[in-house]
Design a protein around this motif. Structure first.
Motif, short mmCIF file in Angstrom:
data_model
loop_
_atom_site.label_atom_id
_atom_site.label_comp_id
_atom_site.label_asym_id
_atom_site.label_seq_id
_atom_site.Cartn_x
_atom_site.Cartn_y
_atom_site.Cartn_z
N CYS A 60 -3.88 -7.95 7.06
CA CYS A 60 -3.38 -9.08 6.25
C CYS A 60 -3.08 -8.67 4.81
CB CYS A 60 -4.39 -10.21 6.23
SG CYS A 60 -4.60 -11.00 7.84
N HIS A 61 -3.72 -7.60 4.32
CA HIS A 61 -3.58 -7.26 2.91
C HIS A 61 -3.04 -5.85 2.72
CE1 HIS A 61 -5.98 -10.78 1.74
NE2 HIS A 61 -6.86 -10.45 2.68
N VAL A 62 -2.19 -5.68 1.70
CA VAL A 62 -1.86 -4.33 1.23
C VAL A 62 -3.01 -3.91 0.32
CG1 VAL A 62 -0.31 -2.96 -0.19
CG2 VAL A 62 0.62 -4.73 1.32
N ILE A 63 -3.69 -2.81 0.68
CA ILE A 63 -4.81 -2.34 -0.14
C ILE A 63 -4.57 -0.87 -0.49
CG2 ILE A 63 -7.32 -2.26 -0.38
CD1 ILE A 63 -7.46 -3.94 2.20
N PRO A 64 -4.21 -0.58 -1.74
CA PRO A 64 -3.96 0.81 -2.12
C PRO A 64 -5.16 1.69 -1.79
CG PRO A 64 -3.33 -0.67 -3.90
CD PRO A 64 -4.03 -1.50 -2.88
N VAL A 121 0.22 -10.83 5.39
CA VAL A 121 -0.25 -12.18 5.71
C VAL A 121 -0.90 -12.81 4.49
CG1 VAL A 121 -1.83 -13.52 7.13
CG2 VAL A 121 -0.55 -11.61 8.14
N GLY A 122 -1.73 -12.04 3.81
CA GLY A 122 -2.41 -12.52 2.60
C GLY A 122 -1.91 -11.75 1.39
N PRO A 123 -2.47 -12.06 0.19
CA PRO A 123 -2.00 -11.38 -1.02
C PRO A 123 -2.36 -9.89 -1.02
CG PRO A 123 -3.93 -12.73 -1.47
CD PRO A 123 -3.52 -13.03 -0.07
N GLY A 124 -1.50 -9.07 -1.63
CA GLY A 124 -1.82 -7.66 -1.84
C GLY A 124 -3.01 -7.56 -2.79
N LEU A 125 -3.82 -6.52 -2.60
CA LEU A 125 -5.04 -6.41 -3.41
C LEU A 125 -4.93 -5.33 -4.49
CD1 LEU A 125 -7.69 -6.93 -0.59
CD2 LEU A 125 -6.61 -8.63 -2.06
N GLY A 126 -3.72 -4.79 -4.70
CA GLY A 126 -3.53 -3.84 -5.80
C GLY A 126 -3.80 -4.54 -7.12
N GLY A 127 -4.50 -3.87 -8.04
CA GLY A 127 -4.81 -4.48 -9.34
C GLY A 127 -5.81 -5.61 -9.25
N PHE A 128 -6.64 -5.57 -8.19
CA PHE A 128 -7.57 -6.70 -7.97
C PHE A 128 -8.54 -6.89 -9.14
CE2 PHE A 128 -11.20 -8.92 -6.31
CZ PHE A 128 -10.61 -9.92 -5.56
N ALA A 129 -8.92 -5.78 -9.78
CA ALA A 129 -9.91 -5.89 -10.86
C ALA A 129 -9.42 -6.76 -12.01
CB ALA A 129 -10.26 -4.49 -11.36
N ASP A 130 -8.08 -6.92 -12.12
CA ASP A 130 -7.54 -7.69 -13.23
C ASP A 130 -7.30 -9.16 -12.90
OD1 ASP A 130 -7.50 -5.30 -14.60
OD2 ASP A 130 -5.49 -4.80 -13.90
N ALA A 151 -17.20 -3.20 -4.64
CA ALA A 151 -17.15 -2.04 -5.54
C ALA A 151 -15.81 -1.34 -5.42
CB ALA A 151 -18.29 -1.07 -5.20
N TYR A 152 -15.29 -1.24 -4.18
CA TYR A 152 -13.99 -0.60 -4.03
C TYR A 152 -12.89 -1.43 -4.67
CZ TYR A 152 -9.87 1.66 -2.35
OH TYR A 152 -8.67 2.30 -2.34
N LEU A 153 -12.92 -2.75 -4.44
CA LEU A 153 -11.85 -3.61 -4.98
C LEU A 153 -11.80 -3.52 -6.51
CD1 LEU A 153 -12.14 -6.69 -2.61
CD2 LEU A 153 -10.25 -5.08 -2.78
N TYR A 154 -12.97 -3.33 -7.14
CA TYR A 154 -12.97 -3.25 -8.61
C TYR A 154 -12.50 -1.90 -9.13
CZ TYR A 154 -15.13 -7.81 -8.92
OH TYR A 154 -15.37 -9.16 -8.84
N THR A 155 -12.24 -0.96 -8.20
CA THR A 155 -11.61 0.30 -8.68
C THR A 155 -10.09 0.13 -8.75
OG1 THR A 155 -11.28 1.23 -6.47
CG2 THR A 155 -13.39 1.68 -7.53
N LEU A 156 -9.56 -0.99 -8.20
CA LEU A 156 -8.11 -1.19 -8.18
C LEU A 156 -7.68 -1.91 -9.45
CD1 LEU A 156 -7.84 -2.38 -4.47
CD2 LEU A 156 -7.52 -0.08 -5.36
N ARG A 157 -7.07 -1.15 -10.36
CA ARG A 157 -6.70 -1.72 -11.66
C ARG A 157 -5.20 -1.67 -11.87
NH1 ARG A 157 -10.35 -2.91 -14.99
NH2 ARG A 157 -12.50 -2.59 -14.34
N GLY A 158 -4.75 -2.47 -12.78
CA GLY A 158 -3.35 -2.40 -13.25
C GLY A 158 -2.32 -2.67 -12.18
N GLY A 159 -2.35 -3.87 -11.56
CA GLY A 159 -1.41 -4.19 -10.49
C GLY A 159 -0.20 -4.85 -11.04
#
Lengths: 314, 169
Positions: free
Chosen positions: B93-97, B106-115, B161-169
């Motif tokens: 469902c998600h694009v996850i870098p 299906v759902g929102p991409g999770l790139g830049g999730f930390a922001d 913890a992994y999602l918070y490593t995704l910055r600057g989307g």
């Protein structure tokens, strides 16, 4: 015993390898390949040595060398190879009247299975369960284009041609989980047309077959009941059969025990509610060219309910 | 003379033990030695790594990085989180870098999730909120399409913890 086998072939390195044979046919092919590689490697090294010798000497080669190395050796080695490979082929394709019969029909892009078609006629899809040490005759057919059935760990491959029935008798020797793959280009999602093979001890297989012949598991929670209703209301049953809920449909895979499979989308994604929900909402994105439409008009709770119900069908 | 010999034997044994530790540490997830080495790495990191990092970033411009500190997930292992996302099928469902095969729409991409400001549009995007969301999304947003995937708290921490490593989307 059954718990020792990992949940999905996607988690097993070498589940789809002809170099790790776990079936009678695959073992023969592996032995033949190994023997041929050694024999022809030896011949190659020998020829290179002779070339080196010929270069060092100035004298021309004797006739004896030309006759033995140029004619006798190739004739003998090719004869031996022909006899060995013919014997292997005969052994691999030998049919067995006592074998369990499974009808396998290739569709774009999934596999329809019917166990014991002239008796119990148990329909399932995309995950083949086989008894270890017992010969099984597969009657391979196609519903649309040419596919090819191949489980490298168990046997050689065999084409599935529309309008005819090819038979392949195979014997799995090692209990475990393996992966098969369509081996003939069949359309847009050909590379995503795989399947899993579960080899059980014969007694466990008999239990599995009897259990699978029955109806699907009951919906035991309100959410599952809602999921079953969504399945009926949205017309899923027009293509998919679930024994005990909606029977007869054959356009799509039988879903009576879909939650018990190791993977989803014909051997492509781990079976869990997350992947199943994503699949229902956006099939076209996960498997381009598949005939199932994307059900992204389901409400959130309906999508959750129907995916939860399908995963519970074990 | 005897004492020199004893020293030599002692040094040789210590060397052999160290070699055995290094060897067993190299094998994934095996043995006390591997755990000891990992522990020593953490201690060394705490003693020197963070100080160096603090000297470089926070103290240099007089402003500690409060934003990252606020997203520090207690006992979260980002690498394990990325593997768990494959296991739970998030990528359908998600694009996850950085997560294998995660290209769903299906759902929102999770790139830049930390922001992001909110999780699922309902919970504030901070560790406690994200972990609670991952454990049971429908509990917080009854109309969501995201199912309860049976995630336990430890797994939720690692994925957060992994999602918070995704910055600057």
């Amino acid at each position: 015993m059954e718990r020792d086998i990992p949940q999905s072939a996607l988690d097993i390195y070498g589940a789809q390898s002809a170099l790790e044979p776990a079936g009678f046919g695959a073992a023969i092919v592996f032995d033949l390949t190994f023997a041929m590689t050694v024999a022809f490697g030896t011949v190659f090294v020998g020829v290179m040595l002779l070339v080196w010798l010929a270069w060092r000497r100035d004298r021309p080669a004797r006739h004896w060398w030309v006759w033995s190395g140029g004619i006798v050796l190739p004739v003998v080695s090719i004869l031996v190879l022909m006899v060995a490979s013919t014997a292997a082929l005969v052994a691999m394709t030998r049919s067995d009247d006592t074998a369990l019969v499974v009808d396998v029909t290739g569709h774009q892009f999934w596999w329809d299975l019917v166990y014991d078609p002239d008796g119990l006629a148990v329909r399932d899809a995309n995950e083949m369960v086989l008894p270890a040490g017992r010969p099984v005759t597969l009657r391979l057919q196609s519903a649309d284009v040419i596919h090819s059935f191949w489980v490298p760990s168990l046997s050689g491959k065999m084409d599935m041609i529309p309008g005819r029935v090819n038979t392949l008798t195979l014997t799995a020797t090692e209990p475990g989980r393996y992966r098969g793959q369509c081996a003939e280009f069949c359309g847009l999602s050909h590379p995503r047309m795989a399947f899993e093979v579960v080899v059980l001890e014969p007694a466990a297989f008999d239990r599995w077959l009897i259990r699978t012949a029955g109806e699907a598991r009951d919906a035991a929670r309100p959410e599952l009941l809602r999921g079953r209703q969504v399945f009926i209301d949205y017309g899923c049953a027009a293509c998919h059969a679930v024994r005990g809920v909606a029977t007869g449909a054959r356009l799509g895979p039988d879903l009576t025990r879909v939650g018990a499979r190791g993977s989803l989308g014909a051997g492509m994604w781990r079976m869990n509610q997350g992947n199943l929900a994503g699949w229902i909402a956006d099939v076209g994105d996960m498997k381009p060219g598949a005939k199932m439409p994307s059900y992204n008009h389901l409400s959130g709770p309906d999508l959750r309910a129907v995916s939860a119900w399908l995963v519970s069908l074990k | 003379m005897a004492r020199t010999k004893a020293y030599a034997v002692g040094i040789a044994l210590t060397g052999a033990a160290l070699a055995a530790m290094v060897w067993s540490a190299g094998r994934p997830g095996h043995g006390m030695a591997a755990r000891l080495v990992a522990h020593l790495a953490v201690v060394a990191d705490a003693a020197f790594g963070d100080v160096a990092g603090w000297l470089r970033s926070g103290a240099a411009d007089g402003q500690p990085d409060w934003a990252s500190a606020a997203q520090d997930v207690w006992q979260g292992d980002a690498d394990r989180g990325a593997a768990l996302m494959v296991h739970y099928g998030c990528g359908s469902c998600h694009v996850i870098p950085g997560v294998t095969g995660a290209r769903g729409s299906v759902g929102p991409g999770l790139g830049g999730f930390a922001d992001r400001a909110y999780v699922g549009g309902v919970l504030p995007n901070e560790p406690a909120g994200l972990v609670r969301w991952l454990i049971d999304p429908p509990l917080h947003s009854p109309q969501t399409a995201m199912p309860d995937l049976g995630v336990d708290e430890a797994d939720a921490r690692d994925m957060a913890a992994y999602l918070y490593t995704l910055r600057g989307g």
